[in-house]
Design an enzyme around this catalytic site. Structure first.
Site, PDB file in Angstrom:
ATOM      1  N   ARG A  41       6.573 -20.584  65.510  1.00 52.83           N
ATOM      2  CA  ARG A  41       6.428 -22.038  65.472  1.00 52.83           C
ATOM      3  C   ARG A  41       6.682 -22.629  66.859  1.00 52.83           C
ATOM      4  O   ARG A  41       7.312 -22.028  67.712  1.00 52.83           O
ATOM      5  CB  ARG A  41       7.385 -22.664  64.465  1.00 52.83           C
ATOM      6  CG  ARG A  41       8.874 -22.466  64.763  1.00 52.83           C
ATOM      7  CD  ARG A  41       9.531 -23.611  65.481  1.00 52.83           C
ATOM      8  NE  ARG A  41      10.852 -23.226  65.965  1.00 52.83           N
ATOM      9  CZ  ARG A  41      11.080 -22.745  67.156  1.00 52.83           C
ATOM     10  NH1 ARG A  41      10.094 -22.536  68.003  1.00 52.83           N
ATOM     11  NH2 ARG A  41      12.312 -22.439  67.544  1.00 52.83           N
ATOM     12  N   GLU A  71      15.175 -31.285  68.902  1.00 55.81           N
ATOM     13  CA  GLU A  71      15.791 -30.020  69.310  1.00 55.81           C
ATOM     14  C   GLU A  71      17.286 -30.023  69.061  1.00 55.81           C
ATOM     15  O   GLU A  71      17.975 -31.005  69.382  1.00 55.81           O
ATOM     16  CB  GLU A  71      15.497 -29.799  70.806  1.00 55.81           C
ATOM     17  CG  GLU A  71      15.144 -28.386  71.148  1.00 55.81           C
ATOM     18  CD  GLU A  71      13.899 -27.876  70.400  1.00 55.81           C
ATOM     19  OE1 GLU A  71      14.050 -27.266  69.319  1.00 55.81           O
ATOM     20  OE2 GLU A  71      12.793 -28.098  70.917  1.00 55.81           O
ATOM     21  N   ASP A  83      18.665 -29.639  63.816  1.00 53.01           N
ATOM     22  CA  ASP A  83      18.486 -29.175  62.423  1.00 53.01           C
ATOM     23  C   ASP A  83      19.810 -28.725  61.825  1.00 53.01           C
ATOM     24  O   ASP A  83      20.083 -28.974  60.656  1.00 53.01           O
ATOM     25  CB  ASP A  83      17.401 -28.092  62.306  1.00 53.01           C
ATOM     26  CG  ASP A  83      17.672 -26.826  63.097  1.00 53.01           C
ATOM     27  OD1 ASP A  83      18.540 -26.841  63.995  1.00 53.01           O
ATOM     28  OD2 ASP A  83      17.010 -25.792  62.818  1.00 53.01           O
ATOM     29  N   GLY A 127      11.116 -18.430  72.574  1.00 52.29           N
ATOM     30  CA  GLY A 127      11.387 -19.734  71.971  1.00 52.29           C
ATOM     31  C   GLY A 127      10.355 -20.109  70.918  1.00 52.29           C
ATOM     32  O   GLY A 127      10.336 -21.229  70.435  1.00 52.29           O
ATOM     33  N   SER A 149      10.115 -18.478  68.131  1.00 53.83           N
ATOM     34  CA  SER A 149      10.698 -18.054  66.874  1.00 53.83           C
ATOM     35  C   SER A 149      10.123 -16.782  66.291  1.00 53.83           C
ATOM     36  O   SER A 149       9.782 -16.709  65.110  1.00 53.83           O
ATOM     37  CB  SER A 149      10.563 -19.199  65.883  1.00 53.83           C
ATOM     38  OG  SER A 149      11.638 -19.130  65.053  1.00 53.83           O
ATOM     39  N   ASP A 179      13.087 -23.175  61.876  1.00 49.21           N
ATOM     40  CA  ASP A 179      12.100 -22.128  62.170  1.00 49.21           C
ATOM     41  C   ASP A 179      11.551 -21.537  60.886  1.00 49.21           C
ATOM     42  O   ASP A 179      10.348 -21.288  60.756  1.00 49.21           O
ATOM     43  CB  ASP A 179      12.734 -21.002  62.994  1.00 49.21           C
ATOM     44  CG  ASP A 179      13.412 -21.542  64.230  1.00 49.21           C
ATOM     45  OD1 ASP A 179      13.130 -22.686  64.600  1.00 49.21           O
ATOM     46  OD2 ASP A 179      14.232 -20.810  64.807  1.00 49.21           O
ATOM     47  N   GLN A 232      17.852 -15.246  75.296  1.00 52.60           N
ATOM     48  CA  GLN A 232      18.550 -14.282  74.440  1.00 52.60           C
ATOM     49  C   GLN A 232      19.547 -15.007  73.554  1.00 52.60           C
ATOM     50  O   GLN A 232      20.741 -15.087  73.848  1.00 52.60           O
ATOM     51  CB  GLN A 232      19.220 -13.223  75.291  1.00 52.60           C
ATOM     52  CG  GLN A 232      18.185 -12.268  75.831  1.00 52.60           C
ATOM     53  CD  GLN A 232      18.746 -11.297  76.823  1.00 52.60           C
ATOM     54  OE1 GLN A 232      19.808 -11.532  77.407  1.00 52.60           O
ATOM     55  NE2 GLN A 232      18.047 -10.212  77.038  1.00 52.60           N
ATOM     56  N   LYS A 233      18.977 -15.567  72.493  1.00 62.64           N
ATOM     57  CA  LYS A 233      19.750 -16.436  71.616  1.00 62.64           C
ATOM     58  C   LYS A 233      20.983 -15.734  71.057  1.00 62.64           C
ATOM     59  O   LYS A 233      22.086 -16.252  71.102  1.00 62.64           O
ATOM     60  CB  LYS A 233      18.823 -16.873  70.478  1.00 62.64           C
ATOM     61  CG  LYS A 233      19.166 -18.179  69.884  1.00 62.64           C
ATOM     62  CD  LYS A 233      18.029 -18.729  69.047  1.00 62.64           C
ATOM     63  CE  LYS A 233      17.695 -17.906  67.821  1.00 62.64           C
ATOM     64  NZ  LYS A 233      16.672 -18.498  66.971  1.00 62.64           N
ATOM     65  N   TYR A 276      24.381 -21.200  71.814  1.00 60.39           N
ATOM     66  CA  TYR A 276      23.931 -21.729  70.527  1.00 60.39           C
ATOM     67  C   TYR A 276      25.089 -21.990  69.558  1.00 60.39           C
ATOM     68  O   TYR A 276      25.270 -23.106  69.056  1.00 60.39           O
ATOM     69  CB  TYR A 276      22.906 -20.782  69.894  1.00 60.39           C
ATOM     70  CG  TYR A 276      22.159 -21.435  68.768  1.00 60.39           C
ATOM     71  CD1 TYR A 276      20.935 -22.049  68.984  1.00 60.39           C
ATOM     72  CD2 TYR A 276      22.703 -21.492  67.492  1.00 60.39           C
ATOM     73  CE1 TYR A 276      20.261 -22.680  67.954  1.00 60.39           C
ATOM     74  CE2 TYR A 276      22.041 -22.119  66.457  1.00 60.39           C
ATOM     75  CZ  TYR A 276      20.813 -22.707  66.694  1.00 60.39           C
ATOM     76  OH  TYR A 276      20.174 -23.352  65.675  1.00 60.39           O
TER      77      TYR A 276
HETATM   78  C1  GLA Z   1      16.610 -22.143  67.325  1.00 61.01           C
HETATM   79  C2  GLA Z   1      17.142 -22.184  65.902  1.00 61.01           C
HETATM   80  C3  GLA Z   1      16.652 -23.439  65.182  1.00 61.01           C
HETATM   81  C4  GLA Z   1      16.942 -24.687  66.005  1.00 61.01           C
HETATM   82  C5  GLA Z   1      16.462 -24.506  67.449  1.00 61.01           C
HETATM   83  C6  GLA Z   1      16.855 -25.661  68.342  1.00 61.01           C
HETATM   84  O1  GLA Z   1      15.232 -21.970  67.321  1.00 61.01           O
HETATM   85  O2  GLA Z   1      16.761 -21.038  65.204  1.00 61.01           O
HETATM   86  O3  GLA Z   1      17.244 -23.507  63.908  1.00 61.01           O
HETATM   87  O4  GLA Z   1      18.291 -25.017  65.951  1.00 61.01           O
HETATM   88  O5  GLA Z   1      16.951 -23.316  68.018  1.00 61.01           O
HETATM   89  O6  GLA Z   1      16.252 -26.835  67.942  1.00 61.01           O
END
Ligand code: GLA
Length: 523
Positions: free
Chosen positions: A54, A60, A63, A171, A173, A220, A267-268, A276
């Protein structure tokens, strides 16, 4: 409403392709996957699950504070071919997982029930994630939902083959797409798809993704599951999941969304402690402090409220929530919240506050506060930026509403004039730019490369440009007049240093126009 619909199961590829829009190469990819599955496992796949990545157009990092966001599915997706395998009891639920991409080496694993608690277990190490960790994450939800009670039987052994076009760490997803596709594959192989609604699949996928170490919100997964072609999806989460397709002005106003990869891998999971997950903690702590400082009701001593709930309480929202279509009450309450957000500003040189200050501001003792807010997820910080994060969240939530309104007004115009088209694109671009500025300065989820790439995009004539997704790398999304797209891409290639030397397919891989695509499905 959209979240209550069943997962589409296609019986003919023609029907699927027409729903996917004009995305190229679908037939070739699907057929190649079927052939490859046969070559590797000696029989045809019984089912193919598809889940797209997505792009988030606006909204941003709000959520998980339970405010509405506006993503759209992209054409790039993950496909998982699967088939149950005949086998003995020793193979219960065993998985042979392979990936078409050679760098993702094959894996075999089987779930086991814990001797003491009887709960299903699959080894996932969030500190050393591998591609199949996401497959396992999807599997978990199916095990816990459908095989919790031993009387429900055991899952079938299964072979799966994965292929994907969503670049990892960009980014867009890829992780949610993997988890959604994997959840669908395990549901299908175990004959548990009947009656599964899109909303339920989103709920399962959100829970499953938390297992890979990030306390993400539901954006996402909702975008990957519920999206419809040619629209963005307004997804709200409070008091329950609600999704409404939003017609974008891009077709009639002749504009495109162009994605550009900063080539900095986001690298989330690896940085979750300081990025995050820390943001999740900061927004929850801020919510509790606001409740105390503003004298709002608290539901329980150990409540960890969200900022959306704070805004609801500030506006005396009924328990069943405000009607999702009526955004005026939410808007008014958000404005009221912005008037009082300064109570989160500390005195002195730091913009952030320590755990001790947060506890005092929340009217709690430090130990209890630490247990409830800081030790809840693994995070690391000395100063917590309650003011900056909260200001971003409230303003960004208002920008989502403004973006959606601008789209709706334009969609309602029977034959918009060129001036109206230009005006709506400018307005959406302005909101995107403001969102980027806020991500950069208040939420601090940008990086120099994303700042630069969006600045180049604006100079190259974009109506607006912003990072998309969690940030700290990954992609930008820019709104560009259709006729200007080729020149726009050329300028990015010339001016953004990390693109130097890229041509042809390599360039198309990092910068491309995208059309909103359909959500997850199976065949
Ligand atoms: C990541 C998370 C989402 C959202 C975005 C930031 O993609 O998986 O749930 O929080 O970051 O908007």
């Amino acid at each position: 409403m959209a979240a209550e619909l069943p997962i589409p199961i296609y019986t003919s590829l023609d029907q699927l392709y027409s729903d996917l829009g004009d995305a190229a190469n679908h037939a070739v990819r699907w057929n190649a996957l079927v052939e490859e599955f046969e070559a590797r496992f000696g029989r045809k796949p019984a089912y193919i699950a598809r889940a797209p990545g997505r792009v988030n157009l606006i909204g941003e990092h709000i959520d998980y504070a339970l405010f509405g966001v506006l993503p759209a599915a992209v054409e790039r997706d993950i496909l998982i071919a699967c088939a149950p395998r005949a086998g003995g009891a020793d193979l219960d639920g065993g998985v042979r997982a392979q990936n078409v991409a050679a760098q993702y080496t094959p894996a075999e694993f089987a779930p086991a029930r814990g001797a003491q608690d009887g709960q299903w277990f699959l080894a996932i190490d969030p500190k050393a994630l591998r591609w199949e960790s996401y497959v396992k994450a999807g599997y978990y939800g199916v095990l816990n939902t459908f095989f919790d009670d031993p009387a429900e039987g055991v899952p079938v052994p299964i072979d799966i083959l994965v292929t994907g076009t969503v670049p990892a760490g960009s980014g867009l997803s890829s992780s949610a797409a993997m988890v959604v596709a994997s959840t669908l594959a395990f549901l299908a192989a175990n004959d548990r798809l009947a009656g599964m609604t899109k909303g339920r699949l989103v709920g399962m996928a959100v829970q499953n993704e938390i297992r890979v170490g990030v306390n993400s919100g539901g954006m996402d997964q909702a975008a990957s599951v519920i999206s419809t072609p040619a629209s963005a999806l307004h997804v709200s989460f409070y008091p329950r999941l609600h999704a409404a397709p939003t017609t974008l002005p891009t077709t009639r106003a002749r504009a495109s969304f162009v994605l550009a990869n900063s080539r900095v891998t986001s690298q989330k999971a690896a940085h979750a402690r300081t990025r995050y997950n820390l943001r999740v903690v900061e927004t929850r702590a801020a919510a509790r402090v606001l409740i105390h400082k503003l004298g709002l009701p608290l539901k329980a001593e150990d409540e960890r409220p969200t900022l959306r709930e704070v805004v609801g309480r500030l506006g005396s929202e009924p328990d069943e929530g405000w009607a999702p279509e009526d955004k005026s009450v939410l808007r008014a309450a958000l404005r009221k919240a912005l008037e009082v957000v300064d109570v989160l500003k500390p005195e002195g040189e730091h913009t952030g506050v320590t755990v001790e200050t947060m506890a005092e501001w929340a009217g709690m003792d430090v130990g209890a506060f630490r247990r409830l807010f800081v030790d809840w997820i693994d995070v690391e910080a000395t100063y917590f930026e309650l003011y900056k994060r909260t200001r971003h969240v409230f303003e960004e939530a208002l920008r989502v509403l403004a973006f959606r309104d601008a789209c709706a007004t334009f969609a309602a115009s029977p034959s918009p004039s060129p001036a109206e088209s230009e005006a709506v694109l400018k307005e959406l671009g302005r909101l995107m730019d403001a969102s980027m500025e806020s991500c950069s300065t208040l939420y601090e989820c940008s990086c120099p490369e994303l700042d630069e790439l969006t600045a180049i995009a604006r100079r190259a004539g974009a109506y607006g440009s912003r990072l998309t997704g969690a940030g700290w790398g990954g992609c930008t999304v820019s709104l560009v007049a259709e006729a200007a797209v080729p020149a726009f891409i050329e300028t990015l290639q010339r001016e953004y240093a990390p693109y130097a030397g890229l041509e042809g397919a390599a360039l198309a891989e990092v910068v491309f126009a995208t059309k909103p695509s359909a959500g997850a499905c199976g065949e």
